[in-house]
Design an enzyme around this catalytic site. Structure first.
Site, PDB file in Angstrom:
ATOM      1  N   HIS A 183      -2.415  -2.114  -9.672  1.00 58.00           N
ATOM      2  CA  HIS A 183      -3.629  -1.648  -8.838  1.00 58.00           C
ATOM      3  C   HIS A 183      -4.651  -2.488  -8.541  1.00 58.00           C
ATOM      4  CE1 HIS A 183      -5.802   1.216  -6.921  1.00 58.00           C
ATOM      5  NE2 HIS A 183      -4.856   1.825  -6.284  1.00 58.00           N
ATOM      6  N   ASP A 242       2.758   5.548  -6.696  1.00 57.97           N
ATOM      7  CA  ASP A 242       4.077   5.500  -5.838  1.00 57.97           C
ATOM      8  C   ASP A 242       5.269   5.286  -6.562  1.00 57.97           C
ATOM      9  OD1 ASP A 242       2.774   5.388  -3.150  1.00 57.97           O
ATOM     10  OD2 ASP A 242       2.158   3.498  -3.501  1.00 57.97           O
ATOM     11  N   HIS A 301       0.772  -1.114  -0.023  1.00 59.73           N
ATOM     12  CA  HIS A 301       0.125  -0.040   0.069  1.00 59.73           C
ATOM     13  C   HIS A 301       0.922   1.389   0.110  1.00 59.73           C
ATOM     14  CE1 HIS A 301      -3.465   2.619   0.614  1.00 59.73           C
ATOM     15  NE2 HIS A 301      -3.697   2.158   1.763  1.00 59.73           N
TER      16      HIS A 301
END
Ligand code: CMC
Length: 422
Positions: A302, A358, A263
């Site tokens: 994702h 990210d 995450h």
């Protein structure tokens, strides 16, 4: 065409028509035909756990909107505090509401001296700032016992403003402590992002002057991280909140979930991965290793996005602006090459694996001077607004406690055997 589906239990031949509501199927209706039978959905990948009016996400088409506003417009034109207001209140603030909101947040940035001295100084010198943040957010509940009064909208709002206000103070405090540097008190004359940068970097100058481009970049990054509907950490915060724990405990649960490398910890993991790869000529080998299941390509993939993550596209753009000030991050070319190789490889294409939020954010943070251990902390500052908006929405809806079922696959009843006879 009827907006419903019909299911048939082939064991009994019984059928049931179930209406489709808001694009979903009400499990309570479905269960009428299947009493005592549970929907098995590990990772809750196909389960809706909430009706929410906060964030709209269309993963197939890379769409993200908060309260109807496209993320691209918010990132380009808004400030983080304005977006936080939008998430929490449902509408963009008027000028007056905005001033009041900013004033309130600004005047709740201090943390109690006892907390700062005794709590922070209890950590080991090399404590990870994310561990410090998670536990200090939970620790704040001991300073605000009235936070337990979750039924009172005013008390709820007071904790929401406190948490949004104090997060940067705790985050910067964790960093300063880990460096052995003195704590910098909040400066009420500075805006949210400048104040955070001042608490991070100020040394002996009378006032820390943040670079405008870097400040804007951080503002954009806070906005991009502010909410993402029912992600893992929001679900964790909601789950704890659903037991009617106080919001500090709920948000601390959000921080704990965010810490994980699948995450919010992925931004830190991306930088570690780039360091591990080390050079261009090792990219192909690394990708082969990923395809063989030896490791994951961090910052890729994702649960919801099956096309480019819209946040990643904005971040890539922001990265170029930042690098004009800081100089190019030497890892950028490697990241771009890695993306290029991955996006032309059948393994990644067939699984719809694209860069996520990210993948590039860590490169920006690093160029701005943040150590990798602070990356997830920066994510948490932004996401606090989203966690709180969901926590409040859940309480306003008077939601039930989160308590899923399981399919038991363990042994049948058996008799206890004395230890000497096993
Ligand atoms: N590298 C290589 N293969 C991957 C990756 C990856 N990063 N992500 C997914 N896959 C493969 C996975 O092995 C599986 O293949 P197969 O069907 O052959 O078994 C397939 O893609 C589906 O993966 P999954 O694990 O079932 O997907 P998920 O929806 O459960 O997990 C995820 C989503 C984000 C945890 C995962 O993509 C991942 O671990 N990514 C790397 C960590 C990362 O970048 N996380 C940040 C997420 S975005 C920011 C945030 O919201 O936190």
């Amino acid at each position: 065409m009827a907006d419903s589906i019909t299911i048939t239990d082939n064991r009994s031949g019984e059928s049931l028509e179930i209406p489709l509501t808001n694009g979903g199927v009400d499990a309570a209706e479905w269960r009428k035909l299947l009493p005592g039978m549970w929907f098995h959905d590990p990772g809750l990948a196909t389960t809706s756990n909430a009706e929410s009016a906060i964030t709209y996400l269309d993963g197939a088409n890379g769409v993200l909107r908060h309260r109807g506003y496209p993320i691209e417009q918010l990132a380009a034109q808004s400030t983080f505090l304005e977006v936080a207001y939008l998430l929490v209140h449902g509408e963009l603030p008027t000028a007056e509401q905005h001033d009041e909101w900013v004033h309130t947040i600004t005047h709740h940035t201090y943390i109690h001296e006892n907390f700062r001295k005794r709590f922070f100084e209890g950590f080991h010198f090399n404590a990870h700032p994310m561990g410090m943040l998670t536990s200090s957010v939970a620790g704040l509940s001991t300073f605000y016992p009235e936070a337990k009064d979750i039924e009172d909208p005013e008390a709820r709002h007071a904790q929401i403003t406190r948490l949004i206000a104090k997060m940067p103070t705790l985050a910067a405090g964790a960093y300063r402590y880990s460096k052995g540097m003195p704590f910098v008190y909040p400066d009420n004359d500075l805006d949210y992002t400048s104040n955070f940068l001042s608490m991070m970097w100020k040394v002996a100058e009378p006032r820390y002057e943040a670079d405008e481009v870097l400040k804007e970049a951080l503002n954009t990054l806070f906005i991009l991280h502010a909410d993402h509907e029912q992600n893992c950490s929001t679900t964790a915060a909601r789950t704890v909140g659903s037991a009617h724990a106080d919001p500090y405990s709920a948000i601390s649960a959000g921080c704990a979930a965010l810490y994980g490398p699948r995450h919010g910890g992925a931004n830190e993991a991306v930088l570690n991965m780039l360091d591990e790869i080390g050079s261009y000529d090792r990219i192909d080998d690394f990708i082969e290793g990923v395809k063989a299941g030896e490791q994951r390509l961090m910052g890729f993939g994702h649960r919801v996005y099956k096309s480019y993550d819209p946040r990643a596209a904005i971040i890539k753009d922001t990265a170029h602006k930042v690098f004009e000030v800081t100089g190019k991050n030497p890892r950028l070319d490697m990241a771009l090459k890695l993306e290029e190789v991955a996006l032309s490889d059948e393994y990644f294409v067939s699984r719809s694996l694209y860069p996520n939020v990210d993948f590039y954010s860590g490169l920006i943070y690093q160029s701005m001077g943040f150590p990798t251990s602070m990356f997830t902390v920066l994510f948490a500052i932004g996401r606090t607004a989203g966690w709180l908006a969901h926590w409040q929405e859940m309480l306003e809806q008077n939601s039930r406690i989160t308590r899923p079922r399981q399919l038991y696959v363990g042994p049948d009843e058996r008799d206890y055997v004395a230890i000497g006879d096993r």
